[in-house]
Structures are given as C-alpha cells and as structure tokens.
Design a protein around this motif. Structure first.
Motif, mmCIF file in Angstrom:
data_model
loop_
_atom_site.group_PDB
_atom_site.id
_atom_site.type_symbol
_atom_site.label_atom_id
_atom_site.label_comp_id
_atom_site.label_asym_id
_atom_site.label_seq_id
_atom_site.Cartn_x
_atom_site.Cartn_y
_atom_site.Cartn_z
ATOM 1 N N SER A 6 0.830 -1.199 0.000
ATOM 2 C CA SER A 6 0.000 0.000 0.000
ATOM 3 C C SER A 6 0.864 1.249 0.000
ATOM 4 C CB SER A 6 -0.901 -0.009 1.233
ATOM 5 O OG SER A 6 -1.572 1.215 1.344
ATOM 6 N N SER A 7 0.428 2.241 -0.742
ATOM 7 C CA SER A 7 1.174 3.490 -0.782
ATOM 8 C C SER A 7 1.017 4.275 0.526
ATOM 9 C CB SER A 7 0.732 4.333 -1.968
ATOM 10 O OG SER A 7 -0.639 4.629 -1.857
ATOM 11 N N GLU A 8 0.147 3.799 1.427
ATOM 12 C CA GLU A 8 -0.010 4.445 2.722
ATOM 13 C C GLU A 8 1.210 4.201 3.603
ATOM 14 O OE1 GLU A 8 -3.699 3.188 4.428
ATOM 15 O OE2 GLU A 8 -4.826 3.766 2.673
ATOM 16 N N GLN A 9 1.895 3.117 3.381
ATOM 17 C CA GLN A 9 3.104 2.811 4.138
ATOM 18 C C GLN A 9 4.298 3.407 3.407
ATOM 19 O OE1 GLN A 9 3.384 -1.415 4.523
ATOM 20 N NE2 GLN A 9 1.364 -1.617 5.404
ATOM 21 N N PRO A 10 5.213 4.021 4.145
ATOM 22 C CA PRO A 10 6.390 4.576 3.470
ATOM 23 C C PRO A 10 7.272 3.453 2.916
ATOM 24 C CG PRO A 10 6.611 4.776 5.842
ATOM 25 C CD PRO A 10 5.237 4.239 5.581
ATOM 26 N N PRO A 11 7.915 3.690 1.782
ATOM 27 C CA PRO A 11 8.796 2.661 1.220
ATOM 28 C C PRO A 11 10.059 2.513 2.056
ATOM 29 C CG PRO A 11 8.948 4.666 -0.058
ATOM 30 C CD PRO A 11 7.854 4.879 0.952
ATOM 31 N N ASP A 12 10.691 1.371 1.914
ATOM 32 C CA ASP A 12 11.990 1.122 2.551
ATOM 33 C C ASP A 12 12.966 2.186 2.037
ATOM 34 O OD1 ASP A 12 14.767 0.080 2.595
ATOM 35 O OD2 ASP A 12 13.845 -1.705 3.444
ATOM 36 N N GLN A 13 13.629 2.872 2.933
ATOM 37 C CA GLN A 13 14.523 3.967 2.541
ATOM 38 C C GLN A 13 15.695 3.474 1.685
ATOM 39 O OE1 GLN A 13 14.071 7.350 2.920
ATOM 40 N NE2 GLN A 13 12.047 6.598 3.458
ATOM 41 N N ARG A 14 16.163 2.263 1.927
ATOM 42 C CA ARG A 14 17.264 1.724 1.101
ATOM 43 C C ARG A 14 16.804 1.489 -0.330
ATOM 44 N NH1 ARG A 14 18.504 -3.286 4.669
ATOM 45 N NH2 ARG A 14 16.270 -3.074 4.743
ATOM 46 N N LYS A 15 15.577 1.006 -0.480
ATOM 47 C CA LYS A 15 15.042 0.786 -1.826
ATOM 48 C C LYS A 15 14.816 2.113 -2.540
ATOM 49 C CE LYS A 15 12.792 -3.672 -1.095
ATOM 50 N NZ LYS A 15 11.500 -4.385 -1.202
ATOM 51 N N LEU A 16 14.317 3.088 -1.817
ATOM 52 C CA LEU A 16 14.078 4.409 -2.395
ATOM 53 C C LEU A 16 15.396 5.033 -2.852
ATOM 54 C CD1 LEU A 16 11.925 6.513 -3.043
ATOM 55 C CD2 LEU A 16 12.202 7.390 -0.722
ATOM 56 N N GLU A 17 16.424 4.921 -2.040
ATOM 57 C CA GLU A 17 17.745 5.447 -2.398
ATOM 58 C C GLU A 17 18.305 4.712 -3.619
ATOM 59 O OE1 GLU A 17 20.908 7.998 -2.282
ATOM 60 O OE2 GLU A 17 19.065 8.109 -1.106
ATOM 61 N N ALA A 18 18.130 3.394 -3.669
ATOM 62 C CA ALA A 18 18.603 2.619 -4.820
ATOM 63 C C ALA A 18 17.887 3.056 -6.097
ATOM 64 C CB ALA A 18 18.393 1.126 -4.572
ATOM 65 N N LEU A 19 16.586 3.294 -6.003
ATOM 66 C CA LEU A 19 15.825 3.754 -7.167
ATOM 67 C C LEU A 19 16.347 5.103 -7.647
ATOM 68 C CD1 LEU A 19 13.380 3.174 -9.040
ATOM 69 C CD2 LEU A 19 12.005 4.476 -7.409
ATOM 70 N N ARG A 20 16.655 5.983 -6.730
ATOM 71 C CA ARG A 20 17.172 7.305 -7.092
ATOM 72 C C ARG A 20 18.544 7.233 -7.759
ATOM 73 N NH1 ARG A 20 15.361 9.976 -1.413
ATOM 74 N NH2 ARG A 20 13.253 10.529 -2.024
ATOM 75 N N LYS A 21 19.312 6.205 -7.458
ATOM 76 C CA LYS A 21 20.659 6.079 -8.016
ATOM 77 C C LYS A 21 20.685 5.402 -9.388
ATOM 78 C CE LYS A 21 23.155 6.222 -3.682
ATOM 79 N NZ LYS A 21 24.113 5.558 -2.797
ATOM 80 N N LEU A 22 19.564 4.839 -9.805
ATOM 81 C CA LEU A 22 19.513 4.223 -11.124
ATOM 82 C C LEU A 22 19.580 5.290 -12.206
ATOM 83 C CD1 LEU A 22 16.687 1.573 -10.601
ATOM 84 C CD2 LEU A 22 19.116 1.095 -11.018
ATOM 85 N N PRO A 23 20.145 4.957 -13.359
ATOM 86 C CA PRO A 23 20.164 5.918 -14.472
ATOM 87 C C PRO A 23 18.742 6.331 -14.868
ATOM 88 C CG PRO A 23 21.600 4.047 -14.935
ATOM 89 C CD PRO A 23 20.831 3.709 -13.693
ATOM 90 N N ALA A 24 18.600 7.579 -15.254
ATOM 91 C CA ALA A 24 17.289 8.133 -15.598
ATOM 92 C C ALA A 24 16.589 7.317 -16.680
ATOM 93 C CB ALA A 24 17.429 9.581 -16.031
ATOM 94 N N PHE A 38 9.176 -2.624 -6.972
ATOM 95 C CA PHE A 38 10.552 -2.340 -6.543
ATOM 96 C C PHE A 38 10.563 -1.807 -5.109
ATOM 97 C CE2 PHE A 38 14.276 0.313 -5.999
ATOM 98 C CZ PHE A 38 15.290 -0.426 -6.585
ATOM 99 N N LEU A 39 9.687 -0.877 -4.821
ATOM 100 C CA LEU A 39 9.694 -0.206 -3.517
ATOM 101 C C LEU A 39 9.025 -0.996 -2.397
ATOM 102 C CD1 LEU A 39 8.903 3.446 -4.617
ATOM 103 C CD2 LEU A 39 11.108 2.529 -3.875
ATOM 104 N N TYR A 40 7.995 -1.773 -2.726
ATOM 105 C CA TYR A 40 7.172 -2.370 -1.680
ATOM 106 C C TYR A 40 7.166 -3.897 -1.630
ATOM 107 C CZ TYR A 40 5.240 2.322 -1.252
ATOM 108 O OH TYR A 40 5.084 3.668 -1.065
ATOM 109 N N SER A 41 7.659 -4.565 -2.645
ATOM 110 C CA SER A 41 7.526 -6.015 -2.701
ATOM 111 C C SER A 41 8.883 -6.708 -2.673
ATOM 112 C CB SER A 41 6.781 -6.407 -3.981
ATOM 113 O OG SER A 41 6.623 -7.791 -4.043
#
Length: 58
Positions: A6-24, A38-41
């Motif tokens: 659910s988007s009501e729960q914040p994503p894992d911060q490590r996953k969020l950081e990894a997503l931000r580091k991926l090439p655009a 990617f963020l929740y499962s």
C-alpha cells in the motif's frame, strides 16, 4: 483489510535510495506497477528483473 504494498506505508529507505541512483533512462522505462513492486515487494515481476538485471547483486 490491508493491501500489500500500500502506498499508505512509506517505502523502505534503502530501496528508495537505490531507485534514485539508477540511471534516468532505466527509471523512465519502468511502469508504475514495476516501481511499486521495486519499492514495496520482495518479489518482482519478470519484466522488472529483466530491466534491472545489470544492476542486481547476488
């Protein structure tokens, strides 16, 4: 009834950081469902695994 990923729960911060580091161009190729997976499962669809295969570590 609680929804898994659910988007009501914040994503894992490590996953969020990894997503931000991926090439655009990789991030732009991901669908909304793939980003949510990617963020929740812990289990990713095959399409997401294929797109990220060069960035996965065993």
């Amino acid at each position: 009834m609680e929804k898994k990923g659910s988007s009501e729960q914040p994503p894992d911060q490590r996953k969020l950081e990894a997503l931000r580091k991926l090439p655009a161009e990789i991030v732009q190729s991901l669908s909304r469902e793939e980003i949510k997976a990617f963020l929740y499962s812990d289990e990713w669809p095959d399409s997401l695994q294929e797109k990220l295969k060069d960035y996965l570590v065993d």
